[in-house]
Design an enzyme around this catalytic site. Structure first.
Site, PDB file in Angstrom:
ATOM      1  N   ASP A 211       6.478 -22.580  39.253  1.00 45.77           N
ATOM      2  CA  ASP A 211       6.330 -21.364  40.039  1.00 45.77           C
ATOM      3  C   ASP A 211       7.039 -21.563  41.390  1.00 45.77           C
ATOM      4  OD1 ASP A 211       5.491 -19.097  41.304  1.00 45.77           O
ATOM      5  OD2 ASP A 211       3.347 -19.402  40.904  1.00 45.77           O
TER       6      ASP A 211
ATOM      7  N   GLU B  14      18.004 -44.641  57.189  1.00 44.52           N
ATOM      8  CA  GLU B  14      17.572 -45.405  56.014  1.00 44.52           C
ATOM      9  C   GLU B  14      18.518 -45.116  54.855  1.00 44.52           C
ATOM     10  OE1 GLU B  14      13.917 -44.003  54.013  1.00 44.52           O
ATOM     11  OE2 GLU B  14      13.663 -42.638  55.696  1.00 44.52           O
TER      12      GLU B  14
ATOM     13  N   CYS C 232      11.670 -43.326  57.945  1.00 47.44           N
ATOM     14  CA  CYS C 232      11.916 -42.117  58.754  1.00 47.44           C
ATOM     15  C   CYS C 232      11.571 -42.317  60.219  1.00 47.44           C
ATOM     16  CB  CYS C 232      11.106 -40.946  58.204  1.00 47.44           C
ATOM     17  SG  CYS C 232      11.312 -40.727  56.441  1.00 47.44           S
TER      18      CYS C 232
ATOM     19  N   HIS D 293       7.125 -35.312  61.980  1.00 49.22           N
ATOM     20  CA  HIS D 293       8.047 -35.614  60.890  1.00 49.22           C
ATOM     21  C   HIS D 293       7.666 -34.705  59.719  1.00 49.22           C
ATOM     22  CE1 HIS D 293      10.202 -37.497  57.732  1.00 49.22           C
ATOM     23  NE2 HIS D 293       9.119 -37.964  57.150  1.00 49.22           N
TER      24      HIS D 293
END
Ligand code: CAA
Length: 406
Positions: free
Chosen positions: A31, A81, A113, A235
């Site tokens: 969906d 990264e 991150c 983040h």
């Protein structure tokens, strides 16, 4: 009194292509509302074969150099990264492409991150020693997961570039910050893989716990209370994650402040589940990441750019940045938006970077996904696809050859 230190200019770039979540939803047979509402993502950026972390970072930094000149930059910190080499710092390619001074140190930083936030904090320390210098912080990443995996809808790519200076024009970074580290395998990428390995549910729990612990450290060190911040730049591996984490923080931030007062606990019960309060704290930070997807190190700073571009009332307001990198390290810090900040924003260019991406169909996306698995051990020329100012032109003798396109 000490001179304030912080972000003087903030710019970002993203890729040439985008995949709309609707295309993925129909391909995966899920969906579309799960992706739009459940994850909070409308599309993600897909790099052309001649784009990578270097070309995105150079594209993000170029307008900063055009505005301020290169002369005072003495340090380039490249957070990523998605490294392109085990030895050479990606920032050296950017240094060459942009003609930056030879009197400059250049290094790469890695911790999933999180590392752009480390770079920002290291930059403030360098400038405290010598307020005359500038530090260029680059954060550039490509989030890539296996086709058909749970992580696939949370891919994305972008670079943020920040000029860190004394007497900054955009955001003064507070000296107080809170940190938390823990050795955990929630998400990682072994050297032999181009795609990350991830335990999605574990990673969400680890993110929430690390945020809570970093904030507790921040409070013990005399930081502000949650209700003093005008907004929170999290983040955003997917934008819904900011909502999950912030709700968690409101419900659990009961650590008493230095004076024993625990205002946040009592306030939390009223506001923790109030969707309107969450939106007021977060919605303005999500516009760019909702369209770009996960950009790993750049994500929290795209949240900051989105906030500054979409809220007109932030002068002198405290805002928080919450950085999480799997593995895991989290940091919570505050800053104050500088009056007059709106004259220094790049709102039009930012909207353009998102709007100019070419939508692609599933087959095209799948082809690009496979091509980005190629390694650098065979020479090849790469046809021009991107209209960005810098591109990867070839691999020759194990070297990556970049060029300006204009
Ligand atoms: N309409 C509306 N919402 C729907 C829906 C529908 N039809 N169907 C499902 N949803 C909702 C679900 O209820 C769920 O919401 P809640 O979490 O609020 O309950 C949401 O959509 C997602 O559904 P699932 O949990 O079933 O999603 P999933 O299991 O397919 O995968 C994921 C989600 C774990 C995030 C996965 O995409 C993933 O592994 N991503 C990569 C890892 C990641 O991003 N982790 C984040 C923390 S780690 C980090 O931050 C570092 C980093 O950058 C990677």
């Amino acid at each position: 009194t000490e001179r304030p230190i912080g972000i003087d200019d903030l710019s970002f770039s993203t890729t040439h292509y985008r995949l709309d979540q609707d295309v993925l939803a129909s391909r995966l047979g899920v969906d579309a509302a799960k992706l739009h509402t459940g994850l909070g993502q409308d599309a993600f950026s897909v790099p052309a074969t001649d784009e990578d972390i270097v070309t995105m970072a150079a594209t993000a930094a170029q307008p900063i150099i055009a505005r301020h000149g290169p002369e005072r930059i003495r340090t380039i910190l490249f957070a990523t990264e998605t490294g392109v080499d085990q030895s050479k710092a990606a920032g050296l390619y950017v240094h060459g492409l942009l003609g930056l001074p030879a009197t400059c140190r250049v290094v790469e930083l890695k911790q999933a991150c999180y590392s752009a936030t480390a770079a920002l904090q290291f930059a403030t320390a360098l400038i405290a020693r010598d307020p005359g210098q500038q530090v260029l912080v680059l954060a550039s990443d490509i989030a890539k997961y296996q086709l058909g995996s749970e992580g696939e809808p949370t891919q994305g790519a972008a670079a943020a570039a920040m000029l860190v200076t004394a007497d900054p024009a955009v955001l003064r970074i507070d000296p107080c910050s809170g940190v938390y580290s823990e050795d955990i395998s929630d998400f990682w990428r072994p050297n032999y893989r181009t795609e990350a390995v991830v335990d999605g549910k574990l990673s969400i729990d680890a993110y929430k716990r690390a945020t809570r612990e970093a904030f507790a450290d921040y409070q013990r060190r005399g930081g502000r209370y949650l209700d003093q911040f005008a907004a929170f730049c999290y983040h955003q591996p997917f934008t819904k994650m900011a909502y999950k984490a912030h709700r968690h923080l409101l419900e659990h931030a009961g650590t008493p402040g230095p004076d024993g007062d625990s205002r946040t606990t009592t306030d939390a019960s009223d506001s923790a589940t109030d969707a309107a309060d969450l939106d007021a704290a977060l919605a303005a930070t999500t516009h760019y990441n909702r369209a770009i997807g996960n950009s790993y190190t750049a994500s929290a700073y795209l949240a900051l750019a989105s906030l500054l571009d979409h809220r007109k009332d932030l002068a002198d307001q405290p805002i928080a940045v919450i950085s999480y990198g799997s593995g895991a390290v989290a940091e919570f810090f505050g800053g104050t938006v500088v009056p007059g900040y709106r004259d220094h924003l790049r709102t039009t260019a930012n909207a353009h970077a998102i709007a100019r991406r070419q939508p692609i169909d599933y087959q095209h996306y799948q082809r690009l996904h496979h091509e980005s698995d190629l390694t650098d051990d065979a020479d090849r020329k790469i046809e021009q696809q991107t209209t960005a100012p810098y591109r990867l032109a070839a691999i020759a003798d194990h070297q990556r050859i970049y060029e300006a396109t204009i």
